[in-house]
Structure formats: structure tokens, C-alpha cells
Motif scaffolding. Sequence first.
Motif, PDB file in Angstrom:
ATOM      1  N   ALA A 176       9.352 -26.881  57.300  1.00 51.52           N
ATOM      2  CA  ALA A 176       9.279 -27.594  56.022  1.00 51.52           C
ATOM      3  C   ALA A 176       8.272 -26.921  55.097  1.00 51.52           C
ATOM      4  O   ALA A 176       7.379 -26.189  55.546  1.00 51.52           O
ATOM      5  CB  ALA A 176       8.887 -29.049  56.258  1.00 51.52           C
ATOM      6  N   THR A 232       4.940 -30.646  51.341  1.00 54.42           N
ATOM      7  CA  THR A 232       5.825 -31.815  51.241  1.00 54.42           C
ATOM      8  C   THR A 232       5.283 -32.965  52.077  1.00 54.42           C
ATOM      9  O   THR A 232       4.867 -32.777  53.222  1.00 54.42           O
ATOM     10  CB  THR A 232       7.241 -31.470  51.713  1.00 54.42           C
ATOM     11  OG1 THR A 232       7.744 -30.378  50.933  1.00 54.42           O
ATOM     12  CG2 THR A 232       8.173 -32.671  51.566  1.00 54.42           C
ATOM     13  N   TYR A 250      16.731 -37.868  51.759  1.00 56.54           N
ATOM     14  CA  TYR A 250      16.523 -36.784  52.723  1.00 56.54           C
ATOM     15  C   TYR A 250      15.123 -36.227  52.535  1.00 56.54           C
ATOM     16  O   TYR A 250      14.745 -35.847  51.412  1.00 56.54           O
ATOM     17  CB  TYR A 250      17.545 -35.670  52.503  1.00 56.54           C
ATOM     18  CG  TYR A 250      18.944 -36.027  52.919  1.00 56.54           C
ATOM     19  CD1 TYR A 250      19.350 -35.915  54.247  1.00 56.54           C
ATOM     20  CD2 TYR A 250      19.885 -36.455  51.976  1.00 56.54           C
ATOM     21  CE1 TYR A 250      20.643 -36.233  54.628  1.00 56.54           C
ATOM     22  CE2 TYR A 250      21.180 -36.775  52.350  1.00 56.54           C
ATOM     23  CZ  TYR A 250      21.553 -36.655  53.681  1.00 56.54           C
ATOM     24  OH  TYR A 250      22.826 -36.977  54.058  1.00 56.54           O
ATOM     25  N   THR A 251      14.352 -36.170  53.618  1.00 61.70           N
ATOM     26  CA  THR A 251      12.987 -35.674  53.563  1.00 61.70           C
ATOM     27  C   THR A 251      12.754 -34.708  54.715  1.00 61.70           C
ATOM     28  O   THR A 251      13.194 -34.961  55.839  1.00 61.70           O
ATOM     29  CB  THR A 251      11.971 -36.833  53.666  1.00 61.70           C
ATOM     30  OG1 THR A 251      12.252 -37.791  52.630  1.00 61.70           O
ATOM     31  CG2 THR A 251      10.551 -36.328  53.511  1.00 61.70           C
ATOM     32  N   HIS A 252      12.051 -33.616  54.427  1.00 63.39           N
ATOM     33  CA  HIS A 252      11.736 -32.605  55.435  1.00 63.39           C
ATOM     34  C   HIS A 252      10.240 -32.337  55.370  1.00 63.39           C
ATOM     35  O   HIS A 252       9.732 -31.875  54.347  1.00 63.39           O
ATOM     36  CB  HIS A 252      12.529 -31.324  55.143  1.00 63.39           C
ATOM     37  CG  HIS A 252      12.430 -30.288  56.210  1.00 63.39           C
ATOM     38  ND1 HIS A 252      12.846 -28.984  56.017  1.00 63.39           N
ATOM     39  CD2 HIS A 252      11.960 -30.342  57.487  1.00 63.39           C
ATOM     40  CE1 HIS A 252      12.651 -28.293  57.124  1.00 63.39           C
ATOM     41  NE2 HIS A 252      12.108 -29.082  58.026  1.00 63.39           N
ATOM     42  N   ARG A 278      20.205 -27.148  53.541  1.00 66.03           N
ATOM     43  CA  ARG A 278      20.047 -28.538  53.104  1.00 66.03           C
ATOM     44  C   ARG A 278      18.734 -28.779  52.371  1.00 66.03           C
ATOM     45  O   ARG A 278      18.681 -29.490  51.368  1.00 66.03           O
ATOM     46  CB  ARG A 278      20.138 -29.456  54.328  1.00 66.03           C
ATOM     47  CG  ARG A 278      19.726 -30.890  54.102  1.00 66.03           C
ATOM     48  CD  ARG A 278      20.737 -31.664  53.309  1.00 66.03           C
ATOM     49  NE  ARG A 278      21.908 -31.994  54.088  1.00 66.03           N
ATOM     50  CZ  ARG A 278      22.910 -32.755  53.640  1.00 66.03           C
ATOM     51  NH1 ARG A 278      22.870 -33.234  52.417  1.00 66.03           N
ATOM     52  NH2 ARG A 278      23.939 -33.016  54.411  1.00 66.03           N
ATOM     53  N   PHE A 279      17.629 -28.193  52.848  1.00 65.83           N
ATOM     54  CA  PHE A 279      16.329 -28.449  52.227  1.00 65.83           C
ATOM     55  C   PHE A 279      15.796 -27.227  51.498  1.00 65.83           C
ATOM     56  O   PHE A 279      14.601 -27.151  51.192  1.00 65.83           O
ATOM     57  CB  PHE A 279      15.321 -28.902  53.294  1.00 65.83           C
ATOM     58  CG  PHE A 279      15.677 -30.231  53.909  1.00 65.83           C
ATOM     59  CD1 PHE A 279      15.425 -31.415  53.242  1.00 65.83           C
ATOM     60  CD2 PHE A 279      16.298 -30.289  55.144  1.00 65.83           C
ATOM     61  CE1 PHE A 279      15.763 -32.634  53.800  1.00 65.83           C
ATOM     62  CE2 PHE A 279      16.638 -31.508  55.718  1.00 65.83           C
ATOM     63  CZ  PHE A 279      16.363 -32.678  55.045  1.00 65.83           C
TER      64      PHE A 279
END
Length: 292
Positions: free
Chosen positions: A100, A104, A115-117, A192-193
Motif C-alpha cells: 500500500a 494511506t 475500497y481501502t488499501h 485495483r489500487f
Amino acid sequence: MRERTRVVRWWRLWRTRRPVTFTDKVKYKMLRDHRRLLVTFADKAAVRDHVESLIGPGFLPTVYAVLDSPSDLVDLELPAEFVMKPTHGSGAVVVVSDNAEPDTELPSIDACWSYTHVRPKRADRRHLAAIADFWTRQLYGQGPNREWAYGAVPRRILVEELLTGPHDGIADDYKFFVFHGRCEFIQVDTGRFGERTQDFYRRPWTHLPLSGGPPHADPPQNTPPKLDTMIEIAETLSRGTDFVRVDLYVVGSRIVVGELTSYPAGGNSPFEPASYDHEFGRYWTVPRRYTD
């Protein structure tokens, strides 16, 4: 209020009675298909037994916990990297991994259906438990023309294995659109992130000039080495329904089942050009009535 809901539902049933496009057929299905099978598809915990009953063991992420009480997260023994999500909805995930972005942080509670990373050092357990508690207090996808099946799913928290790709990033997401037991189209989401891309292919692997929002990969992906096996798995898992989207990942030598989705984007999938909304719909003949 009940009378208004009844009238709205009647109007939507009438308006969707002769669907042609893919998105209209998704909405038709949302309103009319109330079989228990769709609840099983929607339940991220219960669907695991369904998957194993059809294709056997070895095709699912490792589960670390299924929690009825979010507070159990605080003292739960977990590896450094994992994924947390609610069993009864879509679009809410916390991924904890060393890849990540370093700055963040976990979202505030009022913005956590997302959505969280984050890195492990940013994944405070009490904050995770508070997010999980918020999730379990939400009814997802309800209303007269909404994703009703999620409302019948027990609201729990699933903590499972992080699926990584070749360079330790989030694994690419292969989404198989299966109509009447046959896969016709494949969507591939990467990054995705990060630098997210999205591409669509006609079976077996013809790239389509179709956009669903994110940019195309440049160049388009090569044919996956396990494509035939993935198609076979997707078609097997579609058994018993007129349409389902089967999401799969390739992790090393493994093919891993992610989700079985009956209502992509809640019937609001973007198609550019719009002609592909009709093209996808061409392969789907919705029944006049759904019966078990």
C-alpha cells in the motif's frame, strides 16, 4: 409509505417487462428472480460451500475468520497481510499489505463503505473493528428495484487471504459473463489500487473496443495460460441460473474463485459504445418466470 413502495415496484415491473439490453435484463432479474440460490451467491461466506460442492476444494481463498462480533477483530491472530470485507454487500473492502501507499490511512467511519488499501502499521485493530461494526449495521442494496438478495444474508465479517499477482501487487481480476451456462465475454481489471485498467474480451480472447470507464491496458493482455480451465470453472459455477458473472483470480499455479455476482453494478454497468449493452443482452434470454 408501503403503498408508495408497492406502486413504485409495480411501475418498475411494468417498465422492465420486455428487456432488450444487458442492463435492462439485470434490472428485470433484480425485480423478479427471488430464488434462494441468489442469496447463496450474494453471501460471501455461504457461497464457499456452494463452490466446493461444484468444483471441489482448493479453489477458494484461505479464510482466517468469519466473525459475528466485529469486536473480536481486536485480539484476532492474523498474518501481516489480509483482506477484510462484509459478507452481505459489495464495494466495501479493507486490504492490508506492505504494498500500500505508505501514507494511506484507514477511512473515517462515515466514509468506510469503500475500497481501502493500507500497510499493516496503519491497520489499527480498534479502528478496523469500528469499521466492521459499521458495516454490520448497514442494510445493503435494498428497495423496490435494488439488490434484494443481500438483505437476506447474515451480516458478518469475513477475513481472508490476500491474493497477490506476479509482482506482489493485487492479483488481476478476471470476470466471466456466463449466460445459460456458456461464457461469452471476459472482463479483466488490473491495478485495483494503482493505475487501474479494464478490458473486455469476446470468448475465447478477442479484445473489444468497449470501455466500462477505466482505460484499456496498453498493450492488451496476452491470452492467460489457464483460460480454458477458468472458462470451464465459470461455466460449472453458473449451474442453475440464466446469468451470473463469475470472478476468478490466478495466484501462482492456483485459480481462485472471488465472487458470483448476479447484478453487476446494480444494473447500471456503463457501456461505451452503448451498442455493447445490446450485444451483451443478445446472449441472455430472460425467463417469463423464475422457479426453483
